[in-house]
Design a protein around this motif. Structure first.
Motif, PDB file in Angstrom:
ATOM      1  N   ILE A   9       0.840  -1.198   0.000  1.00  0.00           N
ATOM      2  CA  ILE A   9       0.000   0.000   0.000  1.00  0.00           C
ATOM      3  C   ILE A   9       0.875   1.249   0.000  1.00  0.00           C
ATOM      4  O   ILE A   9       0.622   2.214  -0.724  1.00  0.00           O
ATOM      5  CB  ILE A   9      -0.931  -0.003   1.233  1.00  0.00           C
ATOM      6  CG1 ILE A   9      -1.888  -1.183   1.156  1.00  0.00           C
ATOM      7  CG2 ILE A   9      -1.708   1.314   1.344  1.00  0.00           C
ATOM      8  CD1 ILE A   9      -2.669  -1.419   2.413  1.00  0.00           C
ATOM      9  N   CYS A  10       1.919   1.201   0.795  1.00  0.00           N
ATOM     10  CA  CYS A  10       2.836   2.339   0.887  1.00  0.00           C
ATOM     11  C   CYS A  10       3.571   2.574  -0.428  1.00  0.00           C
ATOM     12  O   CYS A  10       3.800   3.718  -0.827  1.00  0.00           O
ATOM     13  CB  CYS A  10       3.831   2.109   2.027  1.00  0.00           C
ATOM     14  SG  CYS A  10       3.054   2.152   3.660  1.00  0.00           S
ATOM     15  N   GLU A  11       3.947   1.485  -1.111  1.00  0.00           N
ATOM     16  CA  GLU A  11       4.599   1.608  -2.413  1.00  0.00           C
ATOM     17  C   GLU A  11       3.679   2.317  -3.400  1.00  0.00           C
ATOM     18  O   GLU A  11       4.111   3.178  -4.180  1.00  0.00           O
ATOM     19  CB  GLU A  11       4.977   0.223  -2.949  1.00  0.00           C
ATOM     20  CG  GLU A  11       6.186  -0.394  -2.269  1.00  0.00           C
ATOM     21  CD  GLU A  11       6.437  -1.819  -2.740  1.00  0.00           C
ATOM     22  OE1 GLU A  11       5.790  -2.232  -3.734  1.00  0.00           O
ATOM     23  OE2 GLU A  11       7.259  -2.522  -2.121  1.00  0.00           O
ATOM     24  N   LYS A  12       2.385   1.960  -3.359  1.00  0.00           N
ATOM     25  CA  LYS A  12       1.415   2.583  -4.258  1.00  0.00           C
ATOM     26  C   LYS A  12       1.286   4.079  -3.956  1.00  0.00           C
ATOM     27  O   LYS A  12       1.206   4.909  -4.867  1.00  0.00           O
ATOM     28  CB  LYS A  12       0.051   1.889  -4.121  1.00  0.00           C
ATOM     29  CG  LYS A  12      -1.002   2.414  -5.084  1.00  0.00           C
ATOM     30  CD  LYS A  12      -2.332   1.698  -4.904  1.00  0.00           C
ATOM     31  CE  LYS A  12      -2.296   0.292  -5.478  1.00  0.00           C
ATOM     32  NZ  LYS A  12      -3.641  -0.334  -5.482  1.00  0.00           N
ATOM     33  N   ILE A  13       1.284   4.417  -2.677  1.00  0.00           N
ATOM     34  CA  ILE A  13       1.199   5.830  -2.267  1.00  0.00           C
ATOM     35  C   ILE A  13       2.411   6.610  -2.780  1.00  0.00           C
ATOM     36  O   ILE A  13       2.282   7.701  -3.352  1.00  0.00           O
ATOM     37  CB  ILE A  13       1.095   5.945  -0.733  1.00  0.00           C
ATOM     38  CG1 ILE A  13      -0.245   5.381  -0.242  1.00  0.00           C
ATOM     39  CG2 ILE A  13       1.257   7.397  -0.281  1.00  0.00           C
ATOM     40  CD1 ILE A  13      -0.342   5.223   1.262  1.00  0.00           C
ATOM     41  N   LEU A  14       3.617   6.034  -2.593  1.00  0.00           N
ATOM     42  CA  LEU A  14       4.852   6.714  -2.987  1.00  0.00           C
ATOM     43  C   LEU A  14       4.981   6.812  -4.501  1.00  0.00           C
ATOM     44  O   LEU A  14       5.445   7.831  -5.035  1.00  0.00           O
ATOM     45  CB  LEU A  14       6.060   5.986  -2.390  1.00  0.00           C
ATOM     46  CG  LEU A  14       6.162   6.055  -0.852  1.00  0.00           C
ATOM     47  CD1 LEU A  14       7.268   5.130  -0.343  1.00  0.00           C
ATOM     48  CD2 LEU A  14       6.403   7.487  -0.393  1.00  0.00           C
ATOM     49  N   GLN A  15       4.583   5.761  -5.207  1.00  0.00           N
ATOM     50  CA  GLN A  15       4.627   5.789  -6.671  1.00  0.00           C
ATOM     51  C   GLN A  15       3.685   6.856  -7.222  1.00  0.00           C
ATOM     52  O   GLN A  15       4.020   7.580  -8.168  1.00  0.00           O
ATOM     53  CB  GLN A  15       4.248   4.412  -7.224  1.00  0.00           C
ATOM     54  CG  GLN A  15       5.340   3.365  -7.045  1.00  0.00           C
ATOM     55  CD  GLN A  15       4.863   1.966  -7.401  1.00  0.00           C
ATOM     56  OE1 GLN A  15       3.716   1.761  -7.808  1.00  0.00           O
ATOM     57  NE2 GLN A  15       5.741   0.980  -7.237  1.00  0.00           N
ATOM     58  N   GLY A  16       2.496   6.945  -6.610  1.00  0.00           N
ATOM     59  CA  GLY A  16       1.541   7.967  -7.032  1.00  0.00           C
ATOM     60  C   GLY A  16       2.077   9.368  -6.790  1.00  0.00           C
ATOM     61  O   GLY A  16       1.900  10.264  -7.625  1.00  0.00           O
ATOM     62  N   LEU A  26     -10.544  -6.800  -9.863  1.00  0.00           N
ATOM     63  CA  LEU A  26     -10.838  -5.693 -10.762  1.00  0.00           C
ATOM     64  C   LEU A  26     -10.498  -4.349 -10.080  1.00  0.00           C
ATOM     65  O   LEU A  26      -9.899  -3.462 -10.715  1.00  0.00           O
ATOM     66  CB  LEU A  26     -12.309  -5.706 -11.172  1.00  0.00           C
ATOM     67  CG  LEU A  26     -12.781  -4.516 -12.031  1.00  0.00           C
ATOM     68  CD1 LEU A  26     -12.031  -4.451 -13.352  1.00  0.00           C
ATOM     69  CD2 LEU A  26     -14.288  -4.592 -12.262  1.00  0.00           C
ATOM     70  N   SER A  27     -10.852  -4.240  -8.822  1.00  0.00           N
ATOM     71  CA  SER A  27     -10.556  -2.991  -8.091  1.00  0.00           C
ATOM     72  C   SER A  27      -9.049  -2.758  -8.031  1.00  0.00           C
ATOM     73  O   SER A  27      -8.587  -1.613  -8.078  1.00  0.00           O
ATOM     74  CB  SER A  27     -11.151  -3.030  -6.695  1.00  0.00           C
ATOM     75  OG  SER A  27     -10.424  -3.896  -5.828  1.00  0.00           O
ATOM     76  N   GLN A  28      -8.265  -3.835  -7.913  1.00  0.00           N
ATOM     77  CA  GLN A  28      -6.820  -3.722  -7.874  1.00  0.00           C
ATOM     78  C   GLN A  28      -6.274  -3.250  -9.224  1.00  0.00           C
ATOM     79  O   GLN A  28      -5.363  -2.405  -9.287  1.00  0.00           O
ATOM     80  CB  GLN A  28      -6.186  -5.072  -7.504  1.00  0.00           C
ATOM     81  CG  GLN A  28      -6.573  -5.598  -6.133  1.00  0.00           C
ATOM     82  CD  GLN A  28      -5.990  -4.740  -5.023  1.00  0.00           C
ATOM     83  OE1 GLN A  28      -6.632  -3.827  -4.546  1.00  0.00           O
ATOM     84  NE2 GLN A  28      -4.766  -5.031  -4.617  1.00  0.00           N
ATOM     85  N   ILE A  29      -6.828  -3.791 -10.287  1.00  0.00           N
ATOM     86  CA  ILE A  29      -6.379  -3.431 -11.639  1.00  0.00           C
ATOM     87  C   ILE A  29      -6.691  -1.957 -11.928  1.00  0.00           C
ATOM     88  O   ILE A  29      -5.846  -1.217 -12.468  1.00  0.00           O
ATOM     89  CB  ILE A  29      -7.059  -4.329 -12.693  1.00  0.00           C
ATOM     90  CG1 ILE A  29      -6.560  -5.764 -12.563  1.00  0.00           C
ATOM     91  CG2 ILE A  29      -6.823  -3.795 -14.110  1.00  0.00           C
ATOM     92  CD1 ILE A  29      -7.360  -6.783 -13.367  1.00  0.00           C
ATOM     93  N   LEU A  30      -7.889  -1.527 -11.552  1.00  0.00           N
ATOM     94  CA  LEU A  30      -8.329  -0.171 -11.878  1.00  0.00           C
ATOM     95  C   LEU A  30      -7.690   0.897 -10.995  1.00  0.00           C
ATOM     96  O   LEU A  30      -7.827   2.107 -11.277  1.00  0.00           O
ATOM     97  CB  LEU A  30      -9.861  -0.083 -11.794  1.00  0.00           C
ATOM     98  CG  LEU A  30     -10.643  -0.994 -12.748  1.00  0.00           C
ATOM     99  CD1 LEU A  30     -12.135  -0.763 -12.599  1.00  0.00           C
ATOM    100  CD2 LEU A  30     -10.211  -0.788 -14.199  1.00  0.00           C
ATOM    101  N   SER A  31      -7.027   0.479  -9.935  1.00  0.00           N
ATOM    102  CA  SER A  31      -6.446   1.468  -9.013  1.00  0.00           C
ATOM    103  C   SER A  31      -4.925   1.569  -9.148  1.00  0.00           C
ATOM    104  O   SER A  31      -4.263   2.099  -8.260  1.00  0.00           O
ATOM    105  CB  SER A  31      -6.796   1.104  -7.572  1.00  0.00           C
ATOM    106  OG  SER A  31      -6.220  -0.144  -7.198  1.00  0.00           O
ATOM    107  N   ILE A  32      -4.374   1.097 -10.272  1.00  0.00           N
ATOM    108  CA  ILE A  32      -2.903   1.178 -10.452  1.00  0.00           C
ATOM    109  C   ILE A  32      -2.468   2.642 -10.572  1.00  0.00           C
ATOM    110  O   ILE A  32      -3.228   3.504 -10.980  1.00  0.00           O
ATOM    111  CB  ILE A  32      -2.462   0.397 -11.702  1.00  0.00           C
ATOM    112  CG1 ILE A  32      -3.166   0.897 -12.957  1.00  0.00           C
ATOM    113  CG2 ILE A  32      -2.699  -1.083 -11.507  1.00  0.00           C
ATOM    114  CD1 ILE A  32      -2.616   0.297 -14.223  1.00  0.00           C
TER     115      ILE A  32
END
Length: 319
Positions: free
Chosen positions: A201-208, A313-319
């Motif tokens: 989750i943190c990686e996704k936050i930092l990448q964003g 699907l939610s995981q795919i759409l939230s990249i």
């Protein structure tokens, strides 16, 4: 079948009033007396009941909560409570009982039916945690309430460029989080049915953040973990502060959606018709957009299957 009793038990859910209305008016249409039992099983044990007529349920189809009031009754977990409930029903010459509630309410109804009193159960709970039915009354309204909150929170989250954790209800069922999270475009959805790593989750936050993303919305089901604990974990890994919003009982209130009103109306009428037909211990549900009724004990023992396809699907759409 001459007299039917109806009660609402456990947590309130939008659409319960529509179900009560359907029970009362369908009963009167078939020349049956109908008794409204106040405050769930607690009111039943205390003999709090009154005969209802058409006017009793006028102008309630659009109202949230339950006009019959509700409660959780610990006495009904013991045989003494069940036996007293049966005596009250027999003393008041109630031939059939319609229970609107969740799994705990159905367990009490199932025990009452074993004594020979005809019983029908209508699933009323925002959690959508009863496995035998696709949807429970109140679920659709609850996810729309959460969705509206997400939209409002998103405005301030964007303005302050914050990570926002929104904790939603559902006990050990992640359906509210999943449906509202997917519809609300959440970056992360955390539910009891799926494992997750905080580091991901943190990686996704930092990448964003690197690509210029201003904020993140995380939807957390209450059965997963406490929002404040997740908040601490995210800060420890990323150094980024997050805000926590716990929606709580806000999710139970509000005007029921058209879907919940229609579902409740159909189920209320179905419950009365089942009792008239002499059937008992039936749990009413909806499968593939068609009303069903199954043995209540069977309904209680079915295992809830989480929609992993929707989650992926939610995981795919939230990249």
């Amino acid at each position: 079948m001459k007299k039917i009793g109806v009660l609402t038990s456990g947590g309130d859910a939008p659409g319960m009033n529509a179900a009560i209305r359907a029970v009362v008016r369908t009963s009167i249409y078939h020349n049956l007396k109908v008794v409204g039992i106040q405050r769930g099983y607690t009111g039943l044990l205390d003999g709090e009941m009154k005969e209802m007529d058409i006017a009793s349920v006028g102008d309630i189809i659009h109202r949230g909560g339950t006009v019959l009031k509700t409660s959780r009754c610990e006495k009904m977990r013991a045989d003494a409570g069940i036996n007293e409930a049966i005596r009250v029903l027999e003393r008041n010459q109630i031939d059939g009982l319609i229970v609107i509630g969740g799994d705990g309410s159905f367990q009490g109804a199932n025990k009452i039916s074993c004594a020979g009193i005809k019983v029908a159960g209508i699933p009323g709970t925002i959690d959508n945690d009863l496995a035998y039915t696709d949807y429970t009354i109140g679920f659709d309204t609850a996810i729309n309430t959460v969705l509206d909150s997400i939209s409002k929170i998103r405005d301030t989250s964007m303005s302050h460029e914050k990570v926002t954790i929104i904790e939603v209800m559902g006990r050990c069922c992640g359906d509210i989080a999943l449906y509202a999270g997917l519809a609300g475009g959440a970056e992360s959805i955390l539910v009891p049915e799926e494992k997750y790593e905080v580091t991901k989750i943190c990686e996704k936050i930092l990448q964003g953040k690197k690509r210029g993303k201003a904020h993140n919305i995380i939807i957390l089901a209450e059965g997963r973990e406490a929002a404040v604990e997740l908040q601490k974990e995210i800060f420890a890994i990323t150094g980024i502060e997050s805000r926590v919003t716990v929606l709580g009982y806000l999710q139970r209130g509000g005007v029921p959606t058209a879907f919940d009103r229609i579902l409740a109306s159909k189920m209320g009428a179905k419950a009365v018709n089942l009792l008239i037909e002499g059937k008992s211990n039936r749990a009413i549900g909806i499968k593939d957009n068609r009303l069903i009724d199954i043995d209540m004990m069977e309904a209680l023992t079915k295992r809830k299957v989480f929609d992993h396809e929707m989650y992926n699907l939610s995981q795919i759409l939230s990249i």
